[in-house]
Design a protein around this motif. Sequence first.
Motif, short mmCIF file in Angstrom:
data_model
loop_
_atom_site.label_atom_id
_atom_site.label_comp_id
_atom_site.label_asym_id
_atom_site.label_seq_id
_atom_site.Cartn_x
_atom_site.Cartn_y
_atom_site.Cartn_z
N ALA A 68 0.83 -1.21 0.00
CA ALA A 68 0.00 0.00 0.00
C ALA A 68 0.86 1.26 0.00
CB ALA A 68 -0.92 -0.02 1.21
N ALA A 69 1.93 1.26 0.78
CA ALA A 69 2.81 2.43 0.84
C ALA A 69 3.52 2.65 -0.49
CB ALA A 69 3.83 2.25 1.97
N PRO B 66 5.11 5.72 -5.84
CA PRO B 66 5.80 4.88 -6.83
C PRO B 66 7.16 5.44 -7.23
CG PRO B 66 4.06 6.15 -7.87
CD PRO B 66 3.92 6.38 -6.40
N PHE B 67 8.03 4.55 -7.71
CA PHE B 67 9.36 4.93 -8.17
C PHE B 67 9.24 5.82 -9.40
CE2 PHE B 67 13.36 4.11 -10.47
CZ PHE B 67 14.29 4.26 -9.44
N LYS B 68 10.02 6.89 -9.45
CA LYS B 68 9.86 7.88 -10.51
C LYS B 68 11.03 7.92 -11.48
CE LYS B 68 6.93 10.88 -7.65
NZ LYS B 68 6.87 9.94 -6.51
N ASP C 232 17.93 3.80 -13.54
CA ASP C 232 17.89 4.31 -12.17
C ASP C 232 17.43 3.22 -11.21
OD1 ASP C 232 18.68 6.85 -13.01
OD2 ASP C 232 16.61 7.56 -13.23
N ALA C 233 16.46 2.43 -11.66
CA ALA C 233 15.93 1.35 -10.82
C ALA C 233 17.00 0.30 -10.56
CB ALA C 233 14.71 0.71 -11.48
N TRP D 119 8.39 -3.16 -4.77
CA TRP D 119 6.97 -2.88 -4.92
C TRP D 119 6.69 -1.49 -5.47
CZ3 TRP D 119 2.17 -5.14 -4.43
CH2 TRP D 119 2.18 -6.51 -4.15
N SER D 120 7.66 -0.59 -5.36
CA SER D 120 7.46 0.77 -5.89
C SER D 120 7.71 0.83 -7.39
CB SER D 120 8.40 1.75 -5.18
OG SER D 120 9.75 1.60 -5.62
N PHE D 121 8.35 -0.20 -7.96
CA PHE D 121 8.65 -0.19 -9.39
C PHE D 121 7.38 -0.38 -10.21
CE2 PHE D 121 13.15 -2.09 -8.58
CZ PHE D 121 13.63 -0.82 -8.30
N PRO D 122 7.32 0.21 -11.41
CA PRO D 122 6.21 -0.12 -12.32
C PRO D 122 6.32 -1.56 -12.77
CG PRO D 122 7.85 1.25 -13.42
CD PRO D 122 8.23 1.22 -11.97
N ASP D 123 5.23 -2.12 -13.23
CA ASP D 123 5.20 -3.53 -13.57
C ASP D 123 6.23 -3.90 -14.63
OD1 ASP D 123 3.20 -3.79 -11.78
OD2 ASP D 123 1.71 -4.60 -13.15
N ASP D 124 6.48 -3.02 -15.60
CA ASP D 124 7.40 -3.39 -16.67
C ASP D 124 8.86 -3.34 -16.23
OD1 ASP D 124 7.62 -0.64 -16.50
OD2 ASP D 124 7.23 -0.26 -18.62
#
Length: 653
Positions: free
Chosen positions: A243-244, A249-251, A256-257, A548-553
Amino acid sequence: MCGIAGLVWRRLSSLRDDPRILIQSMTDAIEHRGPDGAGAFVDADRGIALGHRRLAVVDLSEAGAQPMTSVCGRYVLVYNGEIYNFEALREGVEAAAGGWAWRGRSDTEVLLSLFSTVGVEAALGQLDGMFAFAVFDRDEQAVILARDRFGEKPLSYGLVDGVLAFASEVRPISQVLGLGHDDIAPEALSALIDFQTIPAPRSVYSRVEKLPAGSWVRLSRADCAAGILPRPVRYWDPADVAAAAAADPFKGSFDDAVDACEVLMLESVRSRMIADVPLGTMLSSGVDSAVVTALAQKAACKPVRSYTIDVEGEGFNEGRVAANIAERLGTVHTTVPVGVADCLNAATSMHRIYDEPFADSSQIVTYILARAIRKDVTVALSGDGGDELFAGYTRHFAGPRLWSRIRPVPAFARSLVRGVASAVGEARVASGLSWAASFVGYQVTGETGGRIQKAIRSFGARNPGELYDGLLQGAYQRLTRNSHGIPGSYRPLKPADDSEAVMRSMLLADVQRYLPETIMTKVDRASMAVSLEARAPFLNAGLLALAWSFPDDFLVAHGRGKAVTRALAARHVGAEIMTMPKRGFAVPMDAWLRGPLRSWGGDLLGSQTARTLDALDLPATMRLWNHHQSGRVSAAGQLWPVLSFLAWLEGEA
């Protein structure tokens, strides 16, 4: 790493023997978890006994021995595991207290000092580590049990006739409480068939529970009198992390990820390399162990030791690729050759190594690898947790696509498929379809029936949770007489039918149950059976939050999972090496049960134990066994749990 045990009683007459004798018998039963020393604390007036077996890893002196009492005298602690941030916590205690009179360098002493300054419950939120502990609070006249966030270290507790017992493993509890076959939980066998494990809070015994990951529970003499096990309290939940992360989300970019992942992983690896004993890494051909080994090599001041098992037999041999990875990284590498006979001997010994029935067949090779590594080192880093955090299983990327195709099918059609499969039997339907496929010219193998069964179950799924359970389980046929089931761990994240939410919900279910109850149970028992401490750098709360903050792709791309960690492995090893498909420590159990393990399995199914086990539908099991032997189906996924259960019962007789 250690083993712990304890007793709480209201009346001394309730005990089966002198408490000092009982606590020693409990710790003797888990000597393999701590061969370097033993200790006990008994306060008969307060009805408490604590026992400890020590595997010395940090501060090998007597200053690290347990049970250990706090400086203030309030707390007495027995503890299993490692607190990786203990040095930072130590500095924090000193700053808050204006200094501290330390007796040694152990994380046990730091843990006690933290209890003394902030309390036990508040301390839990500050710990980065793998642990299970029991601490006696003299002021509150109670014992608090706690387990780490990811469930790396086990802890169980039971109550019989006014006596509470707890331990790192179930076996010493059953021995001291006098539990036997009549106390087996009715749902235990079906749980083992469904999940390859008996997930917390349940255990193989109806009067023993396993403390769930990220939880604590308070035990007192009043509970002994009431005769009811108290309910645990969760202090950490990965759902809160999810939830957090959704709210923040990661920007950054993909690169960078990868950078952010490397920074956190390197920090986690470094903290898990703190030891006063020799350390190495478990290295396979996979992404996760390559990342851990590469970063361990980067963090070390000299080449690290890496180990791979090289098993005789085509299909599960990773020695060559792992050796190439090790050569690229510059580790001191050992390839351990293992014959199939070694695996078969280990397979028939698993019931002695695991304290309750367990049936992930990769346990066999995991144990053999741990046994080989322990000849050189006491601590080994592993890549466990990488799949659950970064979407490494096929279900994570195939499941959402499959659901998107199933969802438009009218509900009545799905119900019809479920009804036919239930009435006729999945195995029979699969067998008929396999015959039809072969009749029209399709190549049919022994695994075809199992795949068709999974397809039938998937098509009949009424929701993503049923789809997840079907993908997680193997080919299925009801082999138990009762309908006692254990609910799945899938929690839909809104919107429940959205494909992205389906993938995330599967990840969450894996972290909540599959990781602690299957993966970590396998690794803990296999490693501790030979007194090896296994540490998993991926199991870091900060790393989970980042993933968990990463986008799905950033997790799933080009039809494969672990996009970020694949890129990180490629940085250190080279993309051309990291091309092997995911294998894990799979063994050819289907073939073994038709060949070298056939006599062993047949003897178990023909035993008095099998005939008198009320939960087992023996006629159905024998039909499946015979169909497996003929090659009509490949049913090791169901037969191995049944055989594991029977072997365990025979060993406990």
